[in-house]
Design an enzyme around this catalytic site. Sequence first.
Site, PDB file in Angstrom:
ATOM      1  N   ASN A   1      35.079  36.289  42.403  1.00  0.00           N
ATOM      2  CA  ASN A   1      34.381  36.947  40.951  1.00  0.00           C
ATOM      3  C   ASN A   1      34.455  35.603  40.101  1.00  0.00           C
ATOM      4  OD1 ASN A   1      33.975  38.986  39.104  1.00  0.00           O
ATOM      5  ND2 ASN A   1      35.963  38.455  38.222  1.00  0.00           N
ATOM      6  N   GLU A   2      33.384  35.954  39.289  1.00  0.00           N
ATOM      7  CA  GLU A   2      33.275  34.791  37.856  1.00  0.00           C
ATOM      8  C   GLU A   2      33.605  33.468  38.205  1.00  0.00           C
ATOM      9  OE1 GLU A   2      34.838  37.287  34.674  1.00  0.00           O
ATOM     10  OE2 GLU A   2      32.841  38.263  34.517  1.00  0.00           O
TER      11      GLU A   2
ATOM     12  N   GLU B   1      36.590  48.676  39.655  1.00  0.00           N
ATOM     13  CA  GLU B   1      37.845  48.321  39.873  1.00  0.00           C
ATOM     14  C   GLU B   1      39.222  48.722  39.081  1.00  0.00           C
ATOM     15  OE1 GLU B   1      38.827  44.347  37.688  1.00  0.00           O
ATOM     16  OE2 GLU B   1      37.190  44.725  36.295  1.00  0.00           O
TER      17      GLU B   1
HETATM   18  O1  AHR Z   1      34.773  44.476  33.218  1.00  0.00           O
HETATM   19  C1  AHR Z   1      35.981  43.858  33.002  1.00  0.00           C
HETATM   20  C2  AHR Z   1      36.187  42.289  33.373  1.00  0.00           C
HETATM   21  O2  AHR Z   1      35.256  41.407  33.016  1.00  0.00           O
HETATM   22  C3  AHR Z   1      36.067  41.927  34.888  1.00  0.00           C
HETATM   23  O3  AHR Z   1      37.290  42.517  35.469  1.00  0.00           O
HETATM   24  C4  AHR Z   1      35.631  40.651  34.938  1.00  0.00           C
HETATM   25  O4  AHR Z   1      34.977  40.358  36.282  1.00  0.00           O
HETATM   26  C5  AHR Z   1      35.030  40.372  33.689  1.00  0.00           C
HETATM   27  O5  AHR Z   1      35.310  39.309  32.999  1.00  0.00           O
END
Ligand code: AHR
Length: 645
Positions: free
Chosen positions: A372-373, A50
């Site tokens: 995500n998460e 990312e």
């Molecule tokens: O890897 C860093 C961050 O950690 C990511 O963006 C997120 O998905 C996680 O909390």
Amino acid sequence: MKKTICLSAISLLLMGSRLVAQDAKNTVITINANEKVGDISPQFYGLMTEEINYAYDGGLYGELIRNRAFKDNAKAPEHWSLIKEGNADGQIALDSIEQRGTALDKNLRLDITSTDTKGKIGIVNDGFWGIPVWANTKYTASFYAKTNPEFKGNLTVTIESNDGKTVFASAVAKSVSGDWKKYTVTLTTRKIDTTSDARFVITAKNKGTIWFSLVSLFPPTYNNRPNGNRKDIMELLAGMHPGFLRFPGGNYLQSNKVETRFDWKKTLGDISQRPTHDNNSWHYNSSDGLGLMEFLGWCEDLKMEPLLAVFDGLTLNRKAKPITGDSLNIYIQEALDEIEFVNGNSATKWGAVRSKLGHPQPYNVKYIEVGNEDWFDRAKTWDARFAQFYDAIKAKYPNLSVISSAHVTSRTPDYEDIHHYFSYKQAAKLAHKYDSYQRTDAKVFEGEWACREGFPTTNLLGALGDAAFLTGLERNADIVKMSCFAPLFVNVNSGGMQWKSDLIGYNAVSSYGSPSYYMQKLFAENMGDMSVKSTITNVPIGADTTEQLFYSVTKDSKQGTLFVKVVNVSDAIQSSTIDINSSKILSSEGVETVLTAEKVTDTNSLIEPKKVVPVTSIAKGLGSHFTYSFKPYSITILKLEAKSN
Ligand code: AHR
């Protein structure tokens, strides 16, 4: 570090030799090479990526001009400055002259009020912590320019030292005048020393006003892809043999606001068509030069399966309620459009768009992750949101694997993405997490993990914690199918690191892998296709009551080769008997590869990129029953070959 309490005096005396005498508490790793635990997925080790730590802009993405579209700051042209010499005079300012047919709405205005035949005036970009200068290299520079009626003339484009005394490469854009036009020149360096103490400059000799937009500079890229990636970093990645790429995030997918999510439709086409976006997850603007098709091109270059995450209504604003119910339908449609874009044939609406953009063949993406998460969803809407996405995706694309980004009960996803960031001390416990894990649920995707020791990149301690953790994943390859470290990249210049303990570090001109990088490369190179049954008895325990030895055993079923990985997290030699029951006769000679260092804080860096690297040698005295001394703080891989009949 704590001293081990169970190492025998005898084995200490014989530290140098592989075969040592053992006491009654002899550690034994027993391997039943004929009993499969699970098939190892070809996607077992992959990459998570990312835009964080200047991963793309200022990292993998080849662009060398920082703030090329003048969108980084609405108030000032950050990273741009005015250069004037002699009696030449003028000024620069941000402007917004319309540029029809593009997504470019900001530009840099240069007003030249007086000139000097001996001096020059122009604009300067300082790059991402400098412009990299390599010898005998061709750079492509381009920019859009528009002038007022007064200005007509040539512009000189240079890459030069920051003090202006050395011009490394120079070219002329001829007869710049009139309405918006694109100008492209090639800059070629000669035999010079590599440096990043350099800047990019465009100067003029005439009076008048020039507006610049989308100023770009590219060095040669990996596989010569236009708008492509940096070669050295791609080569490091290729060395890891990654099976998949998880993209575009991470928090970068979600953002703090729906409007600033990774909006894939705005990352397509020529870079002049990309508005850029506020990457407020990581507090800098994203050029979106590395957009959806570039992610997929990256997968093609490294032969990785794309693992595409789609926005699912949850942002990073923990106080905001996620988008739910009917309001979620536009984002479900956005995800379906995206899947059609990547996988549809040219007769489909979005497949046709992809085809027109130069990729008629569908990308054949097999993995889709929802969000995500999502365990951060305090409003507890996740079960319902996942069900909406799952049903919509499976109805149209039943063969796609759908991954949930948190535990979910409304549907059974194909995989559940589980994240672990841990300290060295926590690694021991995590190494056993999957030994007793529910086998009936979704398969496991360890989509982000890292032992956060060392910065900007991990040190040996981090690699030891990582390796201990990975042995637990390999031992449980029946349930764990994919895994990837995060974050992958960090620009090590001051201000580049936003998250510590990353895998690969770089500045403008060079890059290196951390000890964790080399450990993962080793693990991926020594895998085979199945994990086999193994147990350990008399595990050495440290004074802090944690285990000191971690292991996994995998096998190449065709060749009969066994890969025994052992991680010694203690400061003393640990000896273990290895007992193997195998239908194949194992050779007494094999290969041993050891990753260790003098101190656990030892690490790699730009200055010492290979301080902590694995050492491979021929190992003798192996076979189906032997004792091996594992060095203090070491990761060892024993490759045991089956004798040919
Ligand atoms: O890897 C860093 C961050 O950690 C990511 O963006 C997120 O998905 C996680 O909390």
